[in-house]
Motif scaffolding. Structure first.
Motif, PDB file in Angstrom:
ATOM      1  N   GLU A   1       0.831  -1.210   0.000  1.00 13.46           N
ATOM      2  CA  GLU A   1       0.000   0.000   0.000  1.00 13.46           C
ATOM      3  C   GLU A   1       0.867   1.262   0.000  1.00 13.46           C
ATOM      4  N   LEU A   2       1.985   1.182   0.723  1.00 14.85           N
ATOM      5  CA  LEU A   2       2.895   2.329   0.770  1.00 14.85           C
ATOM      6  C   LEU A   2       3.439   2.636  -0.626  1.00 14.85           C
ATOM      7  N   LEU A   3       3.714   1.564  -1.355  1.00 18.74           N
ATOM      8  CA  LEU A   3       4.240   1.677  -2.712  1.00 18.74           C
ATOM      9  C   LEU A   3       3.305   2.516  -3.581  1.00 18.74           C
ATOM     10  N   GLN A   4       2.007   2.313  -3.380  1.00 17.83           N
ATOM     11  CA  GLN A   4       1.008   3.072  -4.151  1.00 17.83           C
ATOM     12  C   GLN A   4       1.082   4.565  -3.846  1.00 17.83           C
ATOM     13  N   HIS A   5       1.661   4.904  -2.703  1.00 17.21           N
ATOM     14  CA  HIS A   5       1.798   6.319  -2.357  1.00 17.21           C
ATOM     15  C   HIS A   5       3.252   6.762  -2.468  1.00 17.21           C
ATOM     16  N   GLU A   6       3.977   6.037  -3.282  1.00 17.04           N
ATOM     17  CA  GLU A   6       5.373   6.355  -3.571  1.00 17.04           C
ATOM     18  C   GLU A   6       6.266   6.408  -2.342  1.00 17.04           C
ATOM     19  N   VAL A   7       5.926   5.597  -1.362  1.00 12.96           N
ATOM     20  CA  VAL A   7       6.840   5.376  -0.251  1.00 12.96           C
ATOM     21  C   VAL A   7       7.393   3.974  -0.473  1.00 12.96           C
ATOM     22  N   ILE A   8       8.636   3.912  -0.941  1.00  9.90           N
ATOM     23  CA  ILE A   8       9.193   2.618  -1.326  1.00  9.90           C
ATOM     24  C   ILE A   8      10.173   2.169  -0.245  1.00  9.90           C
ATOM     25  N   VAL A   9       9.775   1.138   0.486  1.00 11.14           N
ATOM     26  CA  VAL A   9      10.626   0.654   1.572  1.00 11.14           C
ATOM     27  C   VAL A   9      11.748  -0.212   1.004  1.00 11.14           C
ATOM     28  N   GLU A  10      12.761  -0.443   1.850  1.00  6.13           N
ATOM     29  CA  GLU A  10      13.970  -1.137   1.386  1.00  6.13           C
ATOM     30  C   GLU A  10      13.681  -2.507   0.767  1.00  6.13           C
ATOM     31  N   ASP A  11      12.777  -3.249   1.407  1.00  2.00           N
ATOM     32  CA  ASP A  11      12.407  -4.569   0.891  1.00  2.00           C
ATOM     33  C   ASP A  11      11.861  -4.525  -0.529  1.00  2.00           C
ATOM     34  N   MET A  12      11.289  -3.395  -0.874  1.00  2.00           N
ATOM     35  CA  MET A  12      10.681  -3.244  -2.194  1.00  2.00           C
ATOM     36  C   MET A  12      11.638  -2.520  -3.134  1.00  2.00           C
ATOM     37  N   GLY A  13      12.892  -2.422  -2.735  1.00  2.00           N
ATOM     38  CA  GLY A  13      13.900  -1.810  -3.599  1.00  2.00           C
ATOM     39  C   GLY A  13      14.063  -0.312  -3.413  1.00  2.00           C
ATOM     40  N   GLY A  14      13.402   0.244  -2.403  1.00  2.00           N
ATOM     41  CA  GLY A  14      13.507   1.682  -2.181  1.00  2.00           C
ATOM     42  C   GLY A  14      14.506   2.021  -1.094  1.00  2.00           C
ATOM     43  N   ASP A  15      14.477   3.250  -0.591  1.00  2.00           N
ATOM     44  CA  ASP A  15      15.445   3.623   0.439  1.00  2.00           C
ATOM     45  C   ASP A  15      14.783   4.056   1.745  1.00  2.00           C
ATOM     46  N   VAL A  16      13.488   3.795   1.889  1.00  2.00           N
ATOM     47  CA  VAL A  16      12.811   4.114   3.142  1.00  2.00           C
ATOM     48  C   VAL A  16      12.931   2.898   4.071  1.00  2.00           C
ATOM     49  N   GLN A  17      13.499   3.136   5.266  1.00  2.00           N
ATOM     50  CA  GLN A  17      13.631   2.032   6.220  1.00  2.00           C
ATOM     51  C   GLN A  17      12.271   1.685   6.806  1.00  2.00           C
ATOM     52  N   ASP A  18      12.022   0.390   6.959  1.00  2.00           N
ATOM     53  CA  ASP A  18      10.795  -0.014   7.642  1.00  2.00           C
ATOM     54  C   ASP A  18      11.143  -1.056   8.696  1.00  2.00           C
ATOM     55  N   VAL A  19      10.437  -0.967   9.825  1.00  2.00           N
ATOM     56  CA  VAL A  19      10.696  -1.885  10.928  1.00  2.00           C
ATOM     57  C   VAL A  19       9.358  -2.422  11.425  1.00  2.00           C
ATOM     58  N   GLU A  20       9.258  -3.751  11.545  1.00  2.00           N
ATOM     59  CA  GLU A  20       8.054  -4.349  12.107  1.00  2.00           C
ATOM     60  C   GLU A  20       8.171  -4.305  13.622  1.00  2.00           C
ATOM     61  N   VAL A  21       7.187  -3.697  14.272  1.00  2.00           N
ATOM     62  CA  VAL A  21       7.258  -3.574  15.725  1.00  2.00           C
ATOM     63  C   VAL A  21       5.936  -3.963  16.383  1.00  2.00           C
ATOM     64  N   SER A  22       6.024  -4.183  17.673  1.00  2.43           N
ATOM     65  CA  SER A  22       4.821  -4.266  18.486  1.00  2.43           C
ATOM     66  C   SER A  22       5.064  -3.402  19.704  1.00  2.43           C
ATOM     67  N   ALA A  23       4.308  -2.319  19.789  1.00  2.00           N
ATOM     68  CA  ALA A  23       4.448  -1.428  20.941  1.00  2.00           C
ATOM     69  C   ALA A  23       3.977  -2.153  22.188  1.00  2.00           C
ATOM     70  N   LEU A  24       2.959  -2.995  22.003  1.00  2.00           N
ATOM     71  CA  LEU A  24       2.377  -3.723  23.127  1.00  2.00           C
ATOM     72  C   LEU A  24       3.353  -4.737  23.715  1.00  2.00           C
ATOM     73  N   LYS A  25       3.965  -5.548  22.847  1.00  2.00           N
ATOM     74  CA  LYS A  25       4.884  -6.603  23.310  1.00  2.00           C
ATOM     75  C   LYS A  25       6.330  -6.123  23.355  1.00  2.00           C
ATOM     76  N   LYS A  26       6.551  -4.873  22.994  1.00  2.00           N
ATOM     77  CA  LYS A  26       7.894  -4.277  22.959  1.00  2.00           C
ATOM     78  C   LYS A  26       8.838  -5.058  22.041  1.00  2.00           C
ATOM     79  N   THR A  27       8.317  -5.447  20.913  1.00  2.00           N
ATOM     80  CA  THR A  27       9.113  -6.190  19.937  1.00  2.00           C
ATOM     81  C   THR A  27       9.825  -5.229  18.985  1.00  2.00           C
ATOM     82  N   ASN A  28      11.120  -5.469  18.772  1.00  2.00           N
ATOM     83  CA  ASN A  28      11.918  -4.738  17.771  1.00  2.00           C
ATOM     84  C   ASN A  28      12.062  -3.242  18.028  1.00  2.00           C
TER      85      ASN A  28
END
Ligand code: GTP
Ligand code: MG
Length: 370
Positions: A202-229
């Motif tokens: 969905e981000l790609l559709q708004h021209e936010v291209i994360v690293e996994d998709m070949g772009g340079d925007v960092q993305d991190v999967e987190v859980s604020a609740l479980k304090k993951t990552n």
């Protein structure tokens, strides 16, 4: 004739400095961000960018900025200033709270953390990051329109079970318009129905291209609740901050921005000021918007009294004459007479603005009323 640096003009126009440099280059004037241009050229640029002059900040029109550039050798590294944005309920507050829990200092002190609209997190490697309590998109846009670009990095929070929503898209647009780099925190990955990959698409559709998709925007999967990552998110911020090479001169009169202000029953007008360059000290005389005063005391985000605050440090300042507004420029001046003069001039501008809806003109934007 008065002069202004390209960077300063860009701030006041709420445009990217690089875009101004590009336009000037096209006009046959190769200048850098820190070089000054004259009023005619500035006027031309403003017209070029199709700005209604009223969009230009009036908050510091009477401060002479012509010699106000810090020499490169005076600059020292400073912490990044980070703002968290995202759609309602996607976990902005939870994430801020969780990150705050990672602070090695507040963890050790175990004291009462007080709410001052901004706080610093100290990392195990002794580096620090400054977080602005999520001010909402309106406040962000308003501050930007007034020339107060306080944020270095935006964390875009997207709930992995909900995907992109109207306010997420708004946040993306504001961030792009401000020219501020973004890190995407894909939150709530503990939920069984979370779909992080869908968020990336969905981000790609708004021209936010994360690293996994070949772009340079960092993305991190987190859980604020479980304090993951959370550590990964902090690492991503540090990496982005390194790329930005954030620097400021700590050895000069302080300048900053009011990020929050209120009237306290016992203590009078209070403002949280983010120092952006120079070092603010108890006893300094200042102007904050149409308010002036002398720093009576300063309190940091851990509730401690401090004697000084350097670049990227948020502090609560006591000693204001009246309550300033969020987004107001905060400037240390040489003496109280000067402070009153500047403050009352600004008050006059505000009053005039209220009674007439006349836009601020380029002339008074450049005028030096000393
Ligand atoms: P507004 O300030 O209202 O815009 O919301 P917000 O973005 O600050 O969200 P908030 O942190 O208040 O969280 C909204 C709800 O989502 C709360 O019920 C949180 O407990 C929950 N929540 C936040 N983060 C997580 C997470 O990582 N996992 C799960 N399962 N729930 C979360
Ligand atoms: Mg919230």
């Amino acid at each position: 004739p008065e002069a202004i640096t390209v960077q300063e003009l860009a701030n006041r126009m709420a445009e990217r400095g690089a875009d101004l440099v590009k336009a000037l280059f096209k006009m046959g004037m190769p200048v850098t961000l820190t070089q000054t241009i004259d009023q005619d050229t500035a006027e031309l640029l403003v017209t070029e960018f199709g700005h209604a002059i009223k969009r230009v900040s009036e908050s510091d029109i009477d401060i002479d900025t012509s010699e106000d550039v810090d020499a490169p050798e005076t600059l020292k590294a400073r912490p990044a200033v980070v703002t968290i944005m995202g759609h309602v309920d996607h976990g902005k507050t939870s994430l801020l709270d969780a990150i705050r829990g990672e602070d090695v200092v507040s963890g050790e002190a175990g004291g009462i953390t007080q709410h001052i609209g901004a706080y610093q997190v100290s990392l195990p490697d002794k580096s620090r990051i400054t977080f602005l309590d999520t001010p909402g998109h309106e406040a962000f846009t308003e501050m930007r329109a007034r020339g107060a670009n306080v944020t270095d990095i935006v964390i875009l929070v997207v709930a992995a079970d909900d995907g992109l929503k109207p306010q997420t898209i708004e946040a993306i647009n504001h961030t792009k318009a401000a020219g501020v780099p973004m890190i995407v925190a894909i939150n709530k990955i503990d939920k069984p129905d979370s779909k992080p990959q869908k968020v990336r698409e969905e981000l790609l559709q708004h021209e936010v291209i994360v690293e996994d998709m070949g772009g340079d925007v960092q993305d991190v999967e987190v859980s604020a609740l479980k304090k993951t990552n959370l550590d990964k998110l902090l690492e991503a911020i540090q990496l982005q901050a390194e790329i930005l090479e954030l620097k400021a001169n700590p050895d000069r009169a302080a300048e900053g921005t009011v990020v929050e202000a209120k009237l306290d029953k016992g203590r009078g007008p209070l403002a949280t000021v983010l120092v952006q360059r120079g070092t603010l000290r108890v006893g300094d005389v200042f102007v904050a918007g149409a308010s002036s005063g002398k720093v009576r005391a300063m309190i940091d985000d851990k509730g401690r009294q401090v004697k000084e605050a350097g670049p990227s440090v948020p502090v609560e300042v006591l000693g204001m004459s009246v309550v300033p507004a969020a987004g107001d420029a905060f400037t240390v001046v040489e003496n109280e007479a000067r402070a009153r003069e500047v403050a009352s001039y600004r008050q006059g501008v505000l009053d005039k603005k209220r009674t007439t809806s006349a836009p601020v003109t380029l002339e008074n934007m450049f005028a030096n009323h000393a």
